[in-house]
Design an enzyme around this catalytic site. Structure first.
Site, PDB file in Angstrom:
ATOM      1  N   ASN A  85       0.878  -1.169   0.000  1.00  0.00           N
ATOM      2  CA  ASN A  85       0.000   0.000   0.000  1.00  0.00           C
ATOM      3  C   ASN A  85       0.915   1.218   0.000  1.00  0.00           C
ATOM      4  O   ASN A  85       1.564   1.500   1.012  1.00  0.00           O
ATOM      5  CB  ASN A  85      -0.907   0.002   1.233  1.00  0.00           C
ATOM      6  N   ARG A 143       6.123   1.379   2.491  1.00  0.00           N
ATOM      7  CA  ARG A 143       7.151   2.103   1.729  1.00  0.00           C
ATOM      8  C   ARG A 143       8.548   1.774   2.249  1.00  0.00           C
ATOM      9  O   ARG A 143       9.485   1.590   1.468  1.00  0.00           O
ATOM     10  CB  ARG A 143       6.901   3.612   1.773  1.00  0.00           C
ATOM     11  N   ARG A 176       0.477   4.206   0.390  1.00  0.00           N
ATOM     12  CA  ARG A 176       0.165   5.241   1.370  1.00  0.00           C
ATOM     13  C   ARG A 176       0.634   4.878   2.777  1.00  0.00           C
ATOM     14  O   ARG A 176       0.586   5.696   3.684  1.00  0.00           O
ATOM     15  CB  ARG A 176      -1.344   5.512   1.385  1.00  0.00           C
ATOM     16  N   CYS A 177       1.101   3.655   2.959  1.00  0.00           N
ATOM     17  CA  CYS A 177       1.514   3.166   4.274  1.00  0.00           C
ATOM     18  C   CYS A 177       3.027   3.332   4.441  1.00  0.00           C
ATOM     19  O   CYS A 177       3.800   2.850   3.614  1.00  0.00           O
ATOM     20  CB  CYS A 177       1.120   1.695   4.406  1.00  0.00           C
ATOM     21  N   SER A 178       3.451   3.970   5.519  1.00  0.00           N
ATOM     22  CA  SER A 178       4.883   4.209   5.726  1.00  0.00           C
ATOM     23  C   SER A 178       5.660   2.906   5.900  1.00  0.00           C
ATOM     24  O   SER A 178       6.768   2.768   5.365  1.00  0.00           O
ATOM     25  CB  SER A 178       5.115   5.123   6.924  1.00  0.00           C
TER      26      SER A 178
END
Length: 116
Positions: free
Chosen positions: A9, A16, A11-13
């Protein structure tokens, strides 16, 4: 060269961070944005088997959808929980890396190094 499938995802730190960690490992990465390309029941079942955990253990229990769908109900079957993840993929814990017939949840991101 090892190929890693990463259920990701952007948007997920943590997701990433896991992706960046894998990129630094000189592996080939197959990114699956699971919110757009929802895994099937068979795929989720295979991931659960590789992780040796129950469906509930793969769920994000703090998401509002978890409470709204009454997914804490202990009478729900594994199939019902898997279907809930398919219908609401936001409930799937992330990121999940798969390589060499093994899987790891990237929380913390360094967990994925054990399967390379």
């Amino acid at each position: 060269m090892t190929t890693v499938t990463l259920y990701h995802n952007p948007r997920c730190s943590k997701s990433r961070q896991t992706l960046a960690l894998l990129e630094a490992q000189n592996v080939q990465i197959n990114i699956v944005e699971y919110l757009k390309n929802v895994p099937s029941s068979d795929e989720i079942s295979a991931i659960l088997a590789m992780l040796a955990i129950s469906p509930r253990e793969l769920m994000r229990t703090k998401e509002i959808e978890y409470k709204e769908q009454n997914l804490a109900d202990v009478n729900l079957t594994d199939e019902q929980l898997i279907n809930a993840m398919i219908n609401t993929p936001k409930l799937i814990e992330r990121p999940i890396a798969i390589a060499n017939g093994k899987a790891a949840v990237g929380r913390p991101p360094e967990n994925v190094l054990a399967i390379l």
